[in-house]
Design an enzyme around this catalytic site. Structure first.
Site, PDB file in Angstrom:
ATOM      1  CB  THR A  86      31.055  43.865  33.594  1.00 16.34           C
ATOM      2  OG1 THR A  86      31.341  44.742  34.691  1.00 16.34           O
ATOM      3  CG2 THR A  86      29.544  43.769  33.414  1.00 16.34           C
ATOM      4  N   GLY A  87      33.818  42.124  34.982  1.00 12.27           N
ATOM      5  CA  GLY A  87      35.274  42.101  35.031  1.00 12.27           C
ATOM      6  C   GLY A  87      35.836  40.843  34.392  1.00 12.27           C
ATOM      7  CB  CYS A  96      45.878  33.503  41.058  1.00 16.01           C
ATOM      8  SG  CYS A  96      46.791  35.058  41.218  1.00 16.01           S
ATOM      9  CB  SER A 120      45.518  37.681  33.598  1.00 12.73           C
ATOM     10  OG  SER A 120      46.470  36.759  34.111  1.00 12.73           O
ATOM     11  NE  ARG A 174      51.605  42.107  38.034  1.00  9.80           N
ATOM     12  CZ  ARG A 174      50.519  41.562  38.573  1.00  9.80           C
ATOM     13  NH1 ARG A 174      50.033  40.427  38.090  1.00  9.80           N
ATOM     14  NH2 ARG A 174      49.918  42.115  39.603  1.00  9.80           N
ATOM     15  CG  HIS A 215      50.070  34.126  37.636  1.00  9.77           C
ATOM     16  ND1 HIS A 215      49.930  35.169  36.754  1.00  9.77           N
ATOM     17  CD2 HIS A 215      49.416  34.518  38.778  1.00  9.77           C
ATOM     18  CE1 HIS A 215      49.211  36.139  37.312  1.00  9.77           C
ATOM     19  NE2 HIS A 215      48.888  35.757  38.536  1.00  9.77           N
TER      20      HIS A 215
END
Length: 342
Positions: free
Chosen positions: A18-19, A137, A167, A243, A250
């Site tokens: 559910t993430g 990532c 994200s 960030r 990204h």
């Protein structure tokens, strides 16, 4: 080939279903018609008990419990490192292959660390159910563009500055950034519970722990994972991770020093032929990779390709890349690993 593979129509489990990454993975499995004979979904206390439409079926989300992986052939872990450390070995012990998207096993020498377009052959050497780790990532997005050049000319040094979207910190961080935009336009105080500061119209050093050497965890991952994936401990990597107030995808500024000369024209040919990379480099129109264009795409976008005039001719190159952190940076990479294992 390995002695045992994932069945062609495996019984699949998704932990952290559910993430943000779990939901993206389920959408990708459906879009790519990934064959499965059954599907089980697991989540924490807030998600357990929900009925979810996934891959053409209605599934009730379960909580993890001893013995829950019995009969599972393939388990995706889209949760925290702590969850993966506890439950991924249990999945393997029950006979399942575990594809883990957390940081828990990336530097474990007994677990493969794989970007399928780059070192997917490592999966062919596995000798039975085991844990396969998905790299960070930022590492995936950088190496999708740099690895083809590394194969061509050998990268001696890579300097990376990242521009990382909300994200990367999960759905709650994306929601907070969106709320800050609404609240700022309405003149209301900004919600700063996730990052402890204003994110809108701001940027700041990546929110991971800073070590005694001054590097944060995100920067250290780029160094360590690059060396492991390339099997080259001598490559020098310097990273600064930041960030930025972007919802998704990204971006990274990358400067390379080569071991062998690589003219810019040849570098462009190599990048144009690289799987999973799309070159976006229109100098006349000043159009280069942007996170908005990268969002929702399977490919990483690469551009701003140019020789580095501060280095000897052919020995240095600069470029800029953007890639969807939730998609290729996590969910898609895991799905591609599963497709190859099958």
């Amino acid at each position: 080939m390995s002695a045992a593979r994932v069945p062609r129509e495996p019984a699949v489990a998704v932990v952290g279903a559910t993430g943000a990454v779990g939901e993206e993975l389920l959408a990708l499995l459906a879009a790519r018609s990934f064959p499965m004979r059954s599907l089980r979904l697991f989540a924490g206390e807030r998600g357990a008990g929900r009925r979810v439409a996934a891959c053409g079926r209605e599934v009730t989300v379960e909580r993890l419990a001893p013995g829950c992986f019995a009969g599972v052939d393939l388990a995706f872990f889209c949760a925290t490192a702590a969850v993966s450390r506890e439950w991924a070995p249990q999945a393997v012990a029950a006979g399942a292959w575990a594809v883990d998207k957390s940081s828990a096993f990336r530097m474990d020498p007994s677990c493969a660390l794989v970007i399928p377009e780059i070192n997917g052959a490592e999966l062919d050497a596995l000798r039975g159910p085991s844990i396969v780790a998905v790299p960070n990532c930022s590492t995936i997005i950088a190496l999708m563009a740099v690895s083809p050049l590394h194969r061509e000319a050998g990268v001696a040094r890579m300097v990376v500055s990242t521009y990382q979207a909300a994200s990367g910190a999960g759905a709650a961080a994306m929601d907070e950034l969106a709320r800050q935009a609404h609240d700022w336009s309405a003149g209301r105080p900004l919600d700063t519970r996730i990052f402890g500061r204003q994110y809108l119209f701001n940027l700041f050093s990546h929110d991971s722990k800073v070590g005694e050497d001054g590097q944060n965890d995100e920067e250290r991952k780029l160094v360590d994972e690059t060396r492991r994936i390339w099997r080259d401990p001598s490559v020098q990597v310097s990273a600064t991770c930041v960030r930025v107030p972007v919802l998704r995808a990204h971006s990274e500024s990358i400067n390379l020093t080569f071991r062998r000369p690589l003219p810019e024209a040849r570098a462009r040919e190599v990048l144009a032929a690289a799987p999973g990379l799309r070159v976006v480099d229109d100098r006349a129109a000043n159009r280069f990779p942007e996170p908005l264009e990268a969002s929702g795409r399977d490919e990483v976008l690469g551009g701003r390709i140019r020789a580095d005039p501060s280095q000897p001719e052919g020995m240095g190159l600069s470029m800029f890349v953007s890639g969807d952190q939730v998609r290729k940076g996590a969910a898609l990479n895991g799905g591609q690993i599963a497709e190859r294992l099958c």
